[in-house]
Design a protein around this motif. Structure first.
Motif, PDB file in Angstrom:
ATOM      1  N   ARG A  47     -11.544 -11.291   7.229  1.00  0.00           N
ATOM      2  CA  ARG A  47     -10.346 -10.539   6.838  1.00  0.00           C
ATOM      3  C   ARG A  47     -10.489 -10.003   5.418  1.00  0.00           C
ATOM      4  O   ARG A  47     -10.108  -8.864   5.123  1.00  0.00           O
ATOM      5  CB  ARG A  47      -9.131 -11.481   6.928  1.00  0.00           C
ATOM      6  CG  ARG A  47      -7.820 -10.872   6.440  1.00  0.00           C
ATOM      7  CD  ARG A  47      -7.429  -9.649   7.219  1.00  0.00           C
ATOM      8  NE  ARG A  47      -6.122  -9.162   6.779  1.00  0.00           N
ATOM      9  CZ  ARG A  47      -5.615  -7.977   7.137  1.00  0.00           C
ATOM     10  NH1 ARG A  47      -6.320  -7.186   7.943  1.00  0.00           N
ATOM     11  NH2 ARG A  47      -4.422  -7.617   6.713  1.00  0.00           N
ATOM     12  N   THR A  48     -11.099 -10.806   4.557  1.00  0.00           N
ATOM     13  CA  THR A  48     -11.305 -10.368   3.171  1.00  0.00           C
ATOM     14  C   THR A  48     -12.208  -9.151   3.107  1.00  0.00           C
ATOM     15  O   THR A  48     -11.950  -8.170   2.389  1.00  0.00           O
ATOM     16  CB  THR A  48     -11.903 -11.509   2.338  1.00  0.00           C
ATOM     17  OG1 THR A  48     -11.036 -12.637   2.387  1.00  0.00           O
ATOM     18  CG2 THR A  48     -12.097 -11.096   0.889  1.00  0.00           C
ATOM     19  N   GLN A  49     -13.315  -9.187   3.880  1.00  0.00           N
ATOM     20  CA  GLN A  49     -14.249  -8.067   3.887  1.00  0.00           C
ATOM     21  C   GLN A  49     -13.587  -6.806   4.417  1.00  0.00           C
ATOM     22  O   GLN A  49     -13.818  -5.701   3.927  1.00  0.00           O
ATOM     23  CB  GLN A  49     -15.480  -8.431   4.723  1.00  0.00           C
ATOM     24  CG  GLN A  49     -16.581  -7.375   4.703  1.00  0.00           C
ATOM     25  CD  GLN A  49     -17.140  -7.176   3.310  1.00  0.00           C
ATOM     26  OE1 GLN A  49     -17.389  -8.158   2.611  1.00  0.00           O
ATOM     27  NE2 GLN A  49     -17.309  -5.931   2.903  1.00  0.00           N
ATOM     28  N   GLU A  86      -5.083  -9.768  -2.208  1.00  0.00           N
ATOM     29  CA  GLU A  86      -4.726 -10.856  -3.117  1.00  0.00           C
ATOM     30  C   GLU A  86      -4.154 -12.045  -2.327  1.00  0.00           C
ATOM     31  O   GLU A  86      -4.489 -13.216  -2.595  1.00  0.00           O
ATOM     32  CB  GLU A  86      -3.712 -10.365  -4.143  1.00  0.00           C
ATOM     33  CG  GLU A  86      -3.272 -11.450  -5.143  1.00  0.00           C
ATOM     34  CD  GLU A  86      -2.251 -10.924  -6.114  1.00  0.00           C
ATOM     35  OE1 GLU A  86      -1.823 -11.703  -7.001  1.00  0.00           O
ATOM     36  OE2 GLU A  86      -1.878  -9.737  -6.010  1.00  0.00           O
ATOM     37  N   ALA A  87      -3.292 -11.745  -1.369  1.00  0.00           N
ATOM     38  CA  ALA A  87      -2.712 -12.822  -0.560  1.00  0.00           C
ATOM     39  C   ALA A  87      -3.778 -13.553   0.245  1.00  0.00           C
ATOM     40  O   ALA A  87      -3.762 -14.799   0.373  1.00  0.00           O
ATOM     41  CB  ALA A  87      -1.647 -12.243   0.365  1.00  0.00           C
ATOM     42  N   GLU A  88      -4.734 -12.790   0.797  1.00  0.00           N
ATOM     43  CA  GLU A  88      -5.803 -13.413   1.581  1.00  0.00           C
ATOM     44  C   GLU A  88      -6.687 -14.287   0.704  1.00  0.00           C
ATOM     45  O   GLU A  88      -7.076 -15.410   1.083  1.00  0.00           O
ATOM     46  CB  GLU A  88      -6.635 -12.327   2.252  1.00  0.00           C
ATOM     47  CG  GLU A  88      -7.795 -12.852   3.105  1.00  0.00           C
ATOM     48  CD  GLU A  88      -7.326 -13.669   4.312  1.00  0.00           C
ATOM     49  OE1 GLU A  88      -8.131 -14.428   4.874  1.00  0.00           O
ATOM     50  OE2 GLU A  88      -6.131 -13.546   4.696  1.00  0.00           O
ATOM     51  N   LEU A  89      -7.017 -13.782  -0.512  1.00  0.00           N
ATOM     52  CA  LEU A  89      -7.851 -14.569  -1.428  1.00  0.00           C
ATOM     53  C   LEU A  89      -7.110 -15.823  -1.891  1.00  0.00           C
ATOM     54  O   LEU A  89      -7.717 -16.895  -2.088  1.00  0.00           O
ATOM     55  CB  LEU A  89      -8.263 -13.706  -2.622  1.00  0.00           C
ATOM     56  CG  LEU A  89      -9.260 -12.589  -2.310  1.00  0.00           C
ATOM     57  CD1 LEU A  89      -9.506 -11.739  -3.546  1.00  0.00           C
ATOM     58  CD2 LEU A  89     -10.588 -13.163  -1.806  1.00  0.00           C
ATOM     59  N   SER A  90      -5.796 -15.683  -2.118  1.00  0.00           N
ATOM     60  CA  SER A  90      -5.011 -16.865  -2.512  1.00  0.00           C
ATOM     61  C   SER A  90      -5.036 -17.930  -1.406  1.00  0.00           C
ATOM     62  O   SER A  90      -5.138 -19.139  -1.666  1.00  0.00           O
ATOM     63  CB  SER A  90      -3.578 -16.445  -2.827  1.00  0.00           C
ATOM     64  OG  SER A  90      -3.541 -15.555  -3.915  1.00  0.00           O
TER      65      SER A  90
END
Length: 214
Positions: A3-5, A32-36
């Motif tokens: 999802r991040t990629q 940002e939400a995914e990385l958090s």
């Protein structure tokens, strides 16, 4: 991480298409939400280990391109220390003001009239030209007298008698030398019509007569 990629690829595509900063910001917030979320999972797996992540939201968007925010304020009047500027430049120092501009110079300073104004110089040139014209000889007194002067002479010097004016001009034109003309003017015009030699109109008439015999 898939999802991040995907979010990173989507953000790059928006950048290539030069989409609006609002659309890119929305994608960056999702990233940002995914990385958090991933950071929270990693922290839980590693116990007390901490993960430092640089979020895209800390980037400033300007003119459709991501640009890093400027650091602390400049010493010569920037924003307060520790705060990030909302502008890609310092509006207090980078934008020219009246204080940065050169003082406008007068036209006289540019053309260099040595203290004399342009109007004074033009007036002096007009006076010199008029003086030169006043000394120019004329062959025919009748032709040398302009329409305005002719009207004033008839009205002020010949009491409105146009026939007397024409006859007088013809007589003066017939003399060979200036003394002859002056003697006739003194006897036939000045005394009979009561001319005042101090009047400008009389001086102007005499000046034309002198030019006729110069």
């Amino acid at each position: 991480m898939k999802r991040t990629q995907e979010l990173i690829n989507q953000l790059n595509q928006q950048l290539d298409r030069q989409e609006s900063p609002a659309q890119m910001l929305a994608t960056a917030q999702l990233l940002e939400a995914e990385l958090s979320r991933l950071a929270s999972l990693a922290a839980a797996n590693r116990g007390s280990a901490k993960v430092a992540v640089m979020m895209p939201s800390t980037m400033k968007m300007y003119a459709g391109q991501p640009m890093e925010a400027k650091p602390a304020a400049r010493a010569n009047g920037g924003v307060a220390t520790g705060q990030q500027s909302e502008w890609p430049f310092n509006p207090l120092t980078d934008i020219p003001t009246l204080a940065h501009q050169q003082t406008a110079r007068e036209l006289n300073d540019v053309i260099g009239n040595n203290g004399a104004s342009l109007n004074d110089k033009l007036k002096a040139d007009v006076v010199e030209l008029a003086h030169a014209l006043n000394g120019t000889p004329v062959r025919d007194l009748k032709k040398a007298i302009g329409v305005n002067d002719r009207y004033v002479f008839i009205s002020e010097l010949f009491r409105g008698d146009e026939v007397m004016y024409e006859r007088s001009i013809k007589t003066i034109n017939g003399f060979r030398i200036l003394p002859e003309a002056e003697y006739w003017i003194q006897r036939e015009l000045k005394l009979k019509h009561g001319w005042d030699e101090n009047r400008e109109i009389v001086k102007h008439f005499y000046q034309l007569v002198k030019r006729r015999f110069s």
